[in-house]
Enzyme design. Sequence first.
Site, PDB file in Angstrom:
ATOM      1  N   ASN A 156       0.984  -1.212   0.168  1.00 27.34           N
ATOM      2  CA  ASN A 156       0.015   0.028   0.014  1.00 27.34           C
ATOM      3  C   ASN A 156       0.771   1.229   0.028  1.00 27.34           C
ATOM      4  OD1 ASN A 156       0.666   0.596   2.856  1.00 27.34           O
ATOM      5  ND2 ASN A 156      -1.270  -0.709   3.506  1.00 27.34           N
ATOM      6  N   ASP A 164      -5.135  -8.445   1.176  1.00 26.26           N
ATOM      7  CA  ASP A 164      -4.980 -10.027   0.788  1.00 26.26           C
ATOM      8  C   ASP A 164      -5.806 -10.398  -0.251  1.00 26.26           C
ATOM      9  OD1 ASP A 164      -3.189  -9.995   3.159  1.00 26.26           O
ATOM     10  OD2 ASP A 164      -4.584 -10.656   4.474  1.00 26.26           O
TER      11      ASP A 164
END
Length: 325
Positions: free
Chosen positions: A193, A271
């Site tokens: 991220n 995920d």
Amino acid sequence: MTAPSTPGRVVAIGSVNIDRILRCPVLPSPGETVLATGSAQGFGGKGANQAVAAAAMGAPTCLVARVGADTEGRAALADLRAAGVATDAVRTDPDAPTGLAVVLVDPAGENSIVVVPGANARLTGAEVAQALADLALTSADTVLTSGEVPEECIRATASALPAGPRWIHNAAPAGVLPDWSGPGLRRPLLVANAVEAAQLTGRSADAAGTTDSSGDDGRDGTGTTATALAALGDGAVVTLGAAGALVAAGGALHRVPAPEVAVVDTTGAGDVFCGALAARLAQGASLREAAATAVAAGAFAVTALGARGALPRPADLTGPAARPS
């Protein structure tokens, strides 16, 4: 890219946890006690979450991991098998408990997570190398690793992985990346991220930003960070939450917008993103095509409580709700 006649497999190497989820009116500050408004228990761990997400997207999937010889480990294995994940390469550790994650979630869906690694910390590089050899990987397969297992497991992947299969490394939690610059070592496509990408590249989170405001090529602070991260591996994908993702590969940047959704819980969205990305690559999609699917999958994942509360299947990612806002 045309899908291969025989789609590849996804091999996830990572953690298996039991998740204890606490719904809180606010996330506590240091020294603050907060009364939870509810609780739940589920299955998690980055490796397990990513494997289940890949299987839900239709990819034959197996997991390389460790669990404890306890009730939680047996339940986690049963859950993985029920989700279509092969667990032949999951070892049972007689001396360590199954991993545990305590997840605090506020009304906006933001979270704080504390993880007790347990058996995850005892997965070894030798076990990973042996599992990769036993699987007889082909160029159609995609290997997916993450940062919740010991670094030696990532180094073992770099040295044991043959030239053909694709390798994705989700660099989360962010830390120092293993050295894969030596001869004969594979370099992965890195996924992180914006905050993790900033940490990994030595940039400040403020400089990296969290959104792309300069057009489709992403040439803002985040774009610069994505390019820097790509240079540390074989390309990079930087996830931007509600703003989608940036793909940096082959010297080019591409922005992938996200659909607008009602956020319930962001736990596990990264995920699901990684599992969907790996599944689509194993199915023959290009990186840009796979990233577009992964962004839609990650957006779908935040619409329910828990790391696996909303696991998308391909049919869930079609129609108006899956289109970028």
